[in-house]
Design a protein around this motif. Structure first.
Motif, short mmCIF file in Angstrom:
data_model
loop_
_atom_site.label_atom_id
_atom_site.label_comp_id
_atom_site.label_asym_id
_atom_site.label_seq_id
_atom_site.Cartn_x
_atom_site.Cartn_y
_atom_site.Cartn_z
N ILE A 1 0.92 -1.16 -0.11
CA ILE A 1 -0.08 0.18 0.08
C ILE A 1 0.78 1.13 0.15
N ALA A 2 2.09 1.10 0.88
CA ALA A 2 2.78 2.24 1.01
C ALA A 2 3.42 2.61 -0.64
N SER A 3 3.76 1.74 -1.16
CA SER A 3 4.31 1.48 -2.49
C SER A 3 3.38 2.39 -3.52
N ALA A 4 2.29 1.94 -3.43
CA ALA A 4 1.26 2.37 -4.30
C ALA A 4 0.62 3.74 -3.86
N ASP A 5 0.83 4.21 -2.40
CA ASP A 5 0.62 5.52 -2.20
C ASP A 5 1.51 5.83 -1.13
N PRO A 6 2.57 6.72 -1.64
CA PRO A 6 3.71 7.34 -0.91
C PRO A 6 3.23 7.91 0.23
N SER A 7 2.14 8.71 0.07
CA SER A 7 1.63 9.28 1.35
C SER A 7 1.07 8.76 2.47
N PHE A 8 0.98 7.26 2.56
CA PHE A 8 0.43 6.41 3.42
C PHE A 8 1.34 6.27 4.54
#
Length: 214
Positions: free
Chosen positions: A73-80
């Motif tokens: 998830i962090a890779s798909a959404d760096p703001s996570f």
């Protein structure tokens, strides 16, 4: 002349710092006003609570099986940020429960999606037909742990377990207590799943599944 240049650089640095703190969205911010006004729910689930930002390197309670999913998830959404997510999920847990207890369908529609929204609405309708009201209170959330995290298609799903204490009272049309206790809190164990399209411009997450913890 040198002093003026230094002051100008200081001004630019301070302005950039203020923008980074106040002007940017990480994808999980809580709106500044609405979440503290309990009768009015914010749009969707702003998964950040009123707690201060976590210390750098702080890691939330996470089951080992969820680690790989969180990285995806962090890779798909760096703001996570997992810790901010958990802090916000704790706040969302309370807001959703309180909206359900009040029978506030409008607020729930902004916080809950899918079959969960239908189930909540049906339960409220049954309660209204019986002339019953809930005088419940969330005493404390003792633990919030991420149990699973994954991406399906373009949608991220995070399952989180809540261990909480709730004072639960049901009253009839005349205000008489027909179930529960006004003095004793009971332990509750819930597993909720929040979902969000990772490419969506909307930074908020929605509650999409609920279950009782084993």
């Amino acid at each position: 002349m040198t002093t003026i240049v230094v002051l100008a650089l200081v001004f630019v640095f301070v302005a950039l710092r203020l923008w980074s703190v106040l002007g940017s969205r990480t994808g999980h911010e809580q709106p500044l006003a609405k979440p503290v006004e309990r009768p009015v729910a914010p749009r969707a689930v702003p998964l950040v609570g009123s707690d201060p930002a976590p210390a750098v390197g702080q890691v939330p309670a996470t089951a080992p099986a969820a680690a790989a999913g969180l990285r995806t998830i962090a890779s798909a959404d760096p703001s996570f940020d997992a810790q901010r997510f958990v802090d916000g999920a704790r706040s969302a847990y309370g807001m959703i429960l309180e909206a359900f207890w009040r029978g506030d369908r409008e607020s729930l529609a902004k916080l809950v999606d899918g079959e969960v929204a239908d189930a909540f609405s049906h339960a409220i309708t049954q309660r209204e037909a019986a002339g019953e009201t809930l005088d419940n209170r969330l005493v404390a959330v003792e633990q919030a742990e991420i149990e699973d995290a994954r991406i399906e298609g373009q949608t991220a799903h995070i399952r989180i377990r809540f261990d909480a204490d709730v004072a639960a009272v049901t009253r009839d049309r005349d205000g008489n207590v027909v179930a529960g206790s006004t003095t004793d809190a009971i332990p509750t164990h819930d597993v909720w799943t929040f979902s969000r399209a990772v490419k969506s411009p909307d930074p908020n997450w929605m509650l999409t599944e609920t279950d009782e913890a084993a």
